[in-house]
Design a protein around this motif. Structure first.
Motif, short mmCIF file in Angstrom:
data_model
loop_
_atom_site.label_atom_id
_atom_site.label_comp_id
_atom_site.label_asym_id
_atom_site.label_seq_id
_atom_site.Cartn_x
_atom_site.Cartn_y
_atom_site.Cartn_z
N ARG A 69 4.08 -6.13 -0.26
CA ARG A 69 3.92 -6.82 -1.52
C ARG A 69 3.04 -6.02 -2.47
O ARG A 69 3.38 -5.85 -3.65
CB ARG A 69 3.30 -8.21 -1.27
CG ARG A 69 3.23 -9.07 -2.55
CD ARG A 69 2.32 -10.27 -2.31
NE ARG A 69 0.95 -9.83 -2.05
CZ ARG A 69 0.10 -9.49 -3.02
NH1 ARG A 69 0.44 -9.54 -4.29
NH2 ARG A 69 -1.13 -9.10 -2.71
N ALA A 70 1.89 -5.51 -1.94
CA ALA A 70 1.00 -4.74 -2.79
C ALA A 70 1.67 -3.43 -3.23
O ALA A 70 1.52 -3.00 -4.38
CB ALA A 70 -0.29 -4.43 -2.06
N ALA A 71 2.43 -2.80 -2.34
CA ALA A 71 3.11 -1.55 -2.71
C ALA A 71 4.17 -1.79 -3.76
O ALA A 71 4.49 -0.89 -4.53
CB ALA A 71 3.71 -0.91 -1.45
N THR A 72 4.66 -3.06 -3.84
CA THR A 72 5.72 -3.35 -4.82
C THR A 72 5.14 -3.80 -6.14
O THR A 72 5.61 -3.40 -7.21
CB THR A 72 6.66 -4.42 -4.25
OG1 THR A 72 7.20 -3.96 -3.01
CG2 THR A 72 7.77 -4.71 -5.23
N TYR A 73 4.10 -4.65 -6.11
CA TYR A 73 3.62 -5.27 -7.34
C TYR A 73 2.31 -4.65 -7.87
O TYR A 73 2.00 -4.82 -9.05
CB TYR A 73 3.41 -6.77 -7.11
CG TYR A 73 4.70 -7.49 -6.81
CD1 TYR A 73 5.59 -7.79 -7.84
CD2 TYR A 73 5.01 -7.90 -5.51
CE1 TYR A 73 6.77 -8.45 -7.56
CE2 TYR A 73 6.18 -8.56 -5.24
CZ TYR A 73 7.08 -8.84 -6.27
OH TYR A 73 8.25 -9.50 -5.99
N LYS A 132 -5.75 -0.34 -1.99
CA LYS A 132 -5.38 -1.51 -2.78
C LYS A 132 -3.90 -1.54 -3.11
O LYS A 132 -3.40 -2.55 -3.62
CB LYS A 132 -6.20 -1.53 -4.07
CG LYS A 132 -6.01 -0.31 -4.93
CD LYS A 132 -6.90 -0.37 -6.17
CE LYS A 132 -6.73 0.86 -7.04
NZ LYS A 132 -7.61 0.81 -8.24
N TRP A 133 -3.21 -0.45 -2.86
CA TRP A 133 -1.76 -0.40 -3.07
C TRP A 133 -1.00 -0.77 -1.81
O TRP A 133 0.23 -0.73 -1.80
CB TRP A 133 -1.31 0.99 -3.50
CG TRP A 133 -1.95 1.48 -4.78
CD1 TRP A 133 -2.53 0.71 -5.74
CD2 TRP A 133 -2.07 2.84 -5.22
NE1 TRP A 133 -3.01 1.48 -6.76
CE2 TRP A 133 -2.73 2.82 -6.48
CE3 TRP A 133 -1.69 4.08 -4.73
CZ2 TRP A 133 -3.00 3.96 -7.20
CZ3 TRP A 133 -1.97 5.22 -5.46
CH2 TRP A 133 -2.62 5.16 -6.67
N GLY A 134 -1.70 -1.15 -0.76
CA GLY A 134 -1.03 -1.49 0.50
C GLY A 134 -0.56 -0.25 1.24
O GLY A 134 0.40 -0.32 2.00
N ILE A 135 -1.26 0.89 1.05
CA ILE A 135 -0.87 2.16 1.68
C ILE A 135 -2.07 2.71 2.45
O ILE A 135 -3.21 2.66 1.97
CB ILE A 135 -0.40 3.18 0.63
CG1 ILE A 135 0.85 2.66 -0.09
CG2 ILE A 135 -0.13 4.55 1.25
CD1 ILE A 135 1.28 3.52 -1.24
N ARG A 136 -1.82 3.24 3.63
CA ARG A 136 -2.86 3.87 4.45
C ARG A 136 -2.48 5.33 4.69
O ARG A 136 -1.41 5.62 5.25
CB ARG A 136 -3.02 3.15 5.78
CG ARG A 136 -4.17 3.70 6.65
CD ARG A 136 -4.32 2.88 7.92
NE ARG A 136 -3.16 3.03 8.76
CZ ARG A 136 -2.99 4.02 9.65
NH1 ARG A 136 -3.92 4.95 9.77
NH2 ARG A 136 -1.90 4.07 10.40
#
Length: 229
Positions: free
Chosen positions: A23-27, A77-81
């Protein structure tokens, strides 16, 4: 990238990351792939810009660690590690590459010269040690030979002395043996002076009398003759 010493280098980088929050990577970001790429380039410029070329070439692990920490913190914060960052290649300018190649070639030549000199030095040391050992052995051999010769001469003298003592020769025989020895004494070039003991001259008189008979004196003549009666 531009290093601290104002050299332009080309860096090939690989970033391994994982989407942990779809969701974070998309929005939260319009294009997370492009955002990760741009962030990697910017961070890499900042890190490499603080290093000179030599440090950049020898500090890859340090650069990788700094990139991974910065990228992982920014992309969280973008949902990426971001799990791993690798610098595949760092290519300096062609002129610098030529200089580096010449430097490495000179370094290899220097080491080759040092190794050759060291080998020559060791060879000379071993050769000198061998000559020293050979000289020592020759000297020891000459010394032993001289000792053996001296011992042989001493034994010969003792044997002759014993034979003379047992035979008890008279002075005439000794004088005759001396006469036989005189030609051998004259063989040397430096033998220009003979020393004849006074005792030997007396013995030589006896030898002469033995070979030629007693010497008869001529009768007195002239005024020395005795008057006839």
């Amino acid at each position: 990238m531009i290093t601290e010493d104002n050299l332009v280098v080309s860096i090939d980088t690989v970033v391994y990351f994982q989407v942990t929050d779809a969701r974070a990577a998309t929005y939260e970001i319009a294009n997370y792939l492009g955002a990760v790429e741009q962030l990697t380039t910017t961070t890499l410029r900042n890190v490499v810009g603080g290093l000179n070329l030599e440090e950049a070439l020898t500090s890859r692990d340090n650069i990788n660690g700094q990139l991974r920490i910065v990228l992982d913190e920014a992309t969280g914060k973008w949902g990426i590690r971001v799990s791993r960052v690798e610098l595949k290649a760092i290519d300096p300018p062609l002129s610098i590459q030529d200089s580096m190649e010449k430097q490495m070639r000179a370094e290899r030549d220097r080491r080759a010269v040092i190794l050759t000199a060291e080998g020559t030095k060791q060879s000379q040391i071993l050769e000198a040690e061998g000559e020293r050992q050979a000289a020592i052995l020759r000297a020891e051999g000459d010394a032993k030979a001289a000792v053996l010769r001296a011992q042989g001469e001493a034994e010969a003298i003792q044997t002759v002395f014993h034979a003379i003592h047992v035979g008890d020769p008279d002075p005439k025989l000794l004088a005759y043996q001396y006469l036989l020895t005189l030609p051998k004494l004259a063989e040397g070039q430096a033998n220009t002076l003979w020393v004849i003991p006074s005792e030997l001259t007396e013995a030589l008189k006896g030898v002469g009398q033995g070979f030629f008979g007693p010497r008869h004196e001529a009768p007195p003549t002239g005024t020395d003759a005795a008057p006839r009666g």
